[in-house]
Design a protein around this motif. Sequence first.
Motif, PDB file in Angstrom:
ATOM      1  N   CYS A 148      -1.413   4.467  -4.142  1.00 35.72           N
ATOM      2  CA  CYS A 148      -0.550   3.551  -3.394  1.00 35.72           C
ATOM      3  C   CYS A 148       0.060   4.189  -2.157  1.00 35.72           C
ATOM      4  N   CYS A 208      -0.792   3.633   1.689  1.00 38.23           N
ATOM      5  CA  CYS A 208      -0.285   2.434   2.365  1.00 38.23           C
ATOM      6  C   CYS A 208       1.240   2.346   2.279  1.00 38.23           C
ATOM      7  N   HIS A 209       1.773   2.530   1.068  1.00 34.97           N
ATOM      8  CA  HIS A 209       3.208   2.286   0.881  1.00 34.97           C
ATOM      9  C   HIS A 209       4.082   3.481   1.267  1.00 34.97           C
TER      10      HIS A 209
HETATM   11  C1  HEC Z   1      -4.663  -0.771   1.322  1.00 40.67           C
HETATM   12  C2  HEC Z   1      -3.200  -0.749   1.404  1.00 40.67           C
HETATM   13  C3  HEC Z   1      -2.440  -0.909   0.111  1.00 40.67           C
HETATM   14  C4  HEC Z   1      -2.553  -0.183  -1.039  1.00 40.67           C
HETATM   15  C5  HEC Z   1      -3.516   0.966  -1.343  1.00 40.67           C
HETATM   16  C6  HEC Z   1      -1.550  -0.687  -1.951  1.00 40.67           C
HETATM   17  N1  HEC Z   1      -0.853  -1.699  -1.354  1.00 40.67           N
HETATM   18 FE1  HEC Z   1       0.696  -2.737  -2.200  1.00 40.67          FE
HETATM   19  N2  HEC Z   1       0.798  -3.925  -0.559  1.00 40.67           N
HETATM   20  C7  HEC Z   1       0.030  -3.772   0.581  1.00 40.67           C
HETATM   21  C8  HEC Z   1       0.382  -4.836   1.516  1.00 40.67           C
HETATM   22  C9  HEC Z   1      -0.236  -5.053   2.891  1.00 40.67           C
HETATM   23  C10 HEC Z   1       1.372  -5.620   0.892  1.00 40.67           C
HETATM   24  C11 HEC Z   1       2.066  -6.863   1.466  1.00 40.67           C
HETATM   25  C12 HEC Z   1       1.269  -8.081   1.060  1.00 40.67           C
HETATM   26  C13 HEC Z   1       1.865  -9.365   1.600  1.00 40.67           C
HETATM   27  O1  HEC Z   1       2.105  -9.456   2.794  1.00 40.67           O
HETATM   28  O2  HEC Z   1       2.099 -10.263   0.791  1.00 40.67           O
HETATM   29  C14 HEC Z   1       1.603  -5.011  -0.412  1.00 40.67           C
HETATM   30  C15 HEC Z   1       2.480  -5.516  -1.346  1.00 40.67           C
HETATM   31  C16 HEC Z   1       2.795  -4.902  -2.550  1.00 40.67           C
HETATM   32  C17 HEC Z   1       3.757  -5.402  -3.495  1.00 40.67           C
HETATM   33  C18 HEC Z   1       4.532  -6.710  -3.388  1.00 40.67           C
HETATM   34  C19 HEC Z   1       5.909  -6.509  -2.826  1.00 40.67           C
HETATM   35  C20 HEC Z   1       6.622  -7.844  -2.751  1.00 40.67           C
HETATM   36  O3  HEC Z   1       6.934  -8.279  -1.636  1.00 40.67           O
HETATM   37  O4  HEC Z   1       6.828  -8.458  -3.799  1.00 40.67           O
HETATM   38  C21 HEC Z   1       3.792  -4.505  -4.523  1.00 40.67           C
HETATM   39  C22 HEC Z   1       4.684  -4.573  -5.750  1.00 40.67           C
HETATM   40  C23 HEC Z   1       2.846  -3.477  -4.229  1.00 40.67           C
HETATM   41  N3  HEC Z   1       2.242  -3.755  -3.018  1.00 40.67           N
HETATM   42  C24 HEC Z   1       2.585  -2.400  -5.031  1.00 40.67           C
HETATM   43  C25 HEC Z   1       1.498  -1.538  -4.851  1.00 40.67           C
HETATM   44  C26 HEC Z   1       1.112  -0.533  -5.811  1.00 40.67           C
HETATM   45  C27 HEC Z   1       1.854  -0.227  -7.097  1.00 40.67           C
HETATM   46  C28 HEC Z   1       0.002   0.058  -5.321  1.00 40.67           C
HETATM   47  C29 HEC Z   1      -0.846   1.135  -5.962  1.00 40.67           C
HETATM   48  C30 HEC Z   1      -1.361   0.840  -7.294  1.00 40.67           C
HETATM   49  C31 HEC Z   1      -0.303  -0.563  -4.042  1.00 40.67           C
HETATM   50  N4  HEC Z   1       0.634  -1.526  -3.803  1.00 40.67           N
HETATM   51  C32 HEC Z   1      -1.356  -0.207  -3.214  1.00 40.67           C
HETATM   52  C33 HEC Z   1      -0.916  -2.795   0.817  1.00 40.67           C
HETATM   53  C34 HEC Z   1      -1.354  -1.860  -0.108  1.00 40.67           C
END
Ligand code: HEC
Length: 124
Positions: free
Chosen positions: A44, A47-48
């Motif tokens: 994660c 990105c995060h």
């Molecule tokens: C390739 C990039 C990427 C990766 C890797 C990624 N995310 Fe995300 N994540 C995003 C994006 C972009 C959003 C916003 C989506 C939207 O606009 O609704 C997001 C949104 C979220 C949200 C929702 C937040 C909300 O507003 O409720 C959560 C929870 C989350 N990610 C957790 C994770 C976790 C845990 C992992 C690893 C297992 C992970 N993400 C991996 C790009 C990524």
Amino acid sequence: MNVRAGVVGVSSLMLVSAIVGGLGEAAEHDGNAGKGKVLYANLCIRCHGVEGKGNGVMTFTPPVADLTAPAVQHKLDATLLKTIHDGRKNTAMGAWKFVLTEEEMRDVTAYVRVLGTGANRTLP
Ligand code: HEC
């Protein structure tokens, strides 16, 4: 973790148990934040970002969510889990159900709570 508990209750419980019991035991009845930290770092963080602020090395439109934002931390565990499970259509947030077990998704959700408290900065 009791999903009916308010976020303040949940956060302070996590913080207290993280201090008393160590990161790994912070949410022993639900996700294991210690295991979640490792998953987060591998999957994660790119990105995060290290602190969950959505400022990882990869950027997207729509932008990566700031997991420490009140708007995210105020959501129930079940809601965060569903997003992690199924991803978000037409965004870079993928469906982790194809990669992680149910238990691992609970573990990484527990670590998202640790990021929300800022406890990740003071604990190993
Ligand atoms: C390739 C990039 C990427 C990766 C890797 C990624 N995310 Fe995300 N994540 C995003 C994006 C972009 C959003 C916003 C989506 C939207 O606009 O609704 C997001 C949104 C979220 C949200 C929702 C937040 C909300 O507003 O409720 C959560 C929870 C989350 N990610 C957790 C994770 C976790 C845990 C992992 C690893 C297992 C992970 N993400 C991996 C790009 C990524």
